[in-house]
Design an enzyme around this catalytic site. Sequence first.
Site, short mmCIF file in Angstrom:
data_model
loop_
_atom_site.label_atom_id
_atom_site.label_comp_id
_atom_site.label_asym_id
_atom_site.label_seq_id
_atom_site.Cartn_x
_atom_site.Cartn_y
_atom_site.Cartn_z
N LYS A 149 -10.11 -39.25 55.03
CA LYS A 149 -9.13 -40.54 54.64
C LYS A 149 -8.91 -41.42 55.59
O LYS A 149 -8.81 -41.05 56.59
CB LYS A 149 -7.74 -39.47 54.38
CG LYS A 149 -6.96 -40.72 53.13
CD LYS A 149 -5.78 -39.63 53.40
CE LYS A 149 -4.50 -40.27 52.25
NZ LYS A 149 -3.58 -39.35 51.81
N SER A 176 -1.59 -40.93 47.41
CA SER A 176 -2.38 -41.84 48.42
C SER A 176 -3.89 -41.28 48.30
O SER A 176 -4.40 -42.10 48.88
CB SER A 176 -2.11 -41.78 48.87
OG SER A 176 -1.94 -40.65 49.86
N SER A 216 -0.33 -36.07 46.91
CA SER A 216 -1.67 -37.13 47.54
C SER A 216 -2.53 -36.59 47.94
O SER A 216 -3.45 -36.80 47.74
CB SER A 216 -1.23 -38.10 49.05
OG SER A 216 0.05 -38.83 49.03
N1 GLN Z 1 3.10 -40.53 45.47
C1 GLN Z 1 4.28 -39.84 47.11
C2 GLN Z 1 4.67 -41.60 47.36
O1 GLN Z 1 4.54 -42.34 47.18
C3 GLN Z 1 3.18 -39.38 47.64
C4 GLN Z 1 2.82 -39.63 48.39
C5 GLN Z 1 1.67 -38.51 49.50
O2 GLN Z 1 1.68 -37.29 49.44
N2 GLN Z 1 1.42 -39.56 51.46
O3 GLN Z 1 5.44 -40.69 48.28
#
Ligand code: GLN
Length: 492
Positions: free
Chosen positions: A79, A154, A178
């Site tokens: 990532k 994400s 995410s």
């Molecule tokens: N969707 C969640 C957010 O926008 C989780 C994102 C994540 O786990 N990095 O914060």
Amino acid sequence: MTDLHRLSIRELAEGLSQAKFSSRELTEHYLQRIAKLDSQVKSYVTVTPEQALRDADAADAALKAGNATALTGIPLAHKDIFCTKGIKTTAGSKILDNFISPYDATVVEKTKAGGLVTLGKVNMDEFAMGSTSESSYVGATSNPWALDHVPGGSSGGSAAAVAADLAPFATGTDTGGSIRQPASFCGLTGLKPTYGRVSRFGIIAYASSLDQAGPMARSAEDCAYLMNVIAGHDAKDSTSVKKEVDDYVANLSNTSVKGLRIGIPKQYFNVVGLDADVKARVEESLKKLEEMGATLVEIDLNMTEAYVPTYYLIAPAEASSNLSRYDGVRYGHRCENPADLMDLYKRSRSEGFGPEVQRRILIGTYALSAGYYDAYYVKAQKVRRLIQQDFLKAFENVDVIAAPSAPTTAYKIGANLSPTEMYLGDIYTLAVNLAGLPAINAPVGFDKDSLPVGLQLIGNYWSESQLLSIVHQYQQNTDWHTKRAAIAEENA
Ligand code: GLN
């Protein structure tokens, strides 16, 4: 060989050690697939062919000399939130458009030491804030199962790359879902470890008390191989825990599904917005586990309604503090011709951050400001403790807790959900991070549009082996994890 991308991590490791193919052949195979197919998926932000082939040759030499480790020569994707020395790290943000880290994240260092070959860096929501990967400044990634749909977020690039067979497995991070939600949207297995199990050093910080890295792969077995490499204490991360690391591969058959008590939270299956197909597939998977000998126990998780507001207070608060370092002075994007220092800060940040990141900085700064701190931030921390206690109470009676990973399957690209709609889609994943618990997503079938559905299993602290083992046994009795999106069937 034209079907190297169909092999599991265990099969790749065996093939390499028996010299059925070389790491160079395997790496070239994946690079060819990326060159041919990633224009449709758009999972990679940066592909690093020269370095990958150099690393592959070094791996082949180590394999020949007999000093290879378990995964030497196997490629992976990181990532774009993990710092990589000499390779751009953008975190999906224009503000880091030209950022090259002077050091490797510990996770990256460990994969290198394990002989793994980095194919490149994959797309993500800007600073990991989002659930669709559309907020990346380089643009959206497609879901391999339906190219006009999002892969989730994400860690959407990680999920899409693996689901399209453009990497055998990938790293992701999970601050509020995410890893699990994109794994669910793309039909993969993904593990969010206990907070403190994997080093956060060199991971671009979003919300430091929630961030945790983990593996995303086809199967629990593949995830276990990567966990064996990345887990462990790190002196450079003061929140990483000095605790012996399991051999996750050796433990894959150690947990018995027979007699396993699986908690089914009443509140979770009555959530408004829970898609009927998702509910049906998750219930079928639980039925399967029941057939395999597990007992389903109805439980209460009374704090469910507090998950979304609590997370969306604490995460932005931490983000507003973490992101204050992007000031246009030390690194990252700097505006043209600043009039003075204040103008430099303001314009560099306004130009460099996208709208969702700006929204969170505003919310977080507000919640932390004098006069509001006690009413919002401190209150949220107290509720966070109650959420954790709710789980600990539940674990007195059950071994693991089952839930969907997300209330729906993948959204269409450009669906343009309001922030509130988007945040509510995180209902099933956020509490795990607030409590610091481990959880895993496993693919359990498809909805009426042939989009993947995921089951989430939440474990008690340090139960990564148990979670991987349960999913491994489920996967030996089912074949959802072996299903391939059409694009993954295409040859390069
Ligand atoms: N969707 C969640 C957010 O926008 C989780 C994102 C994540 O786990 N990095 O914060």
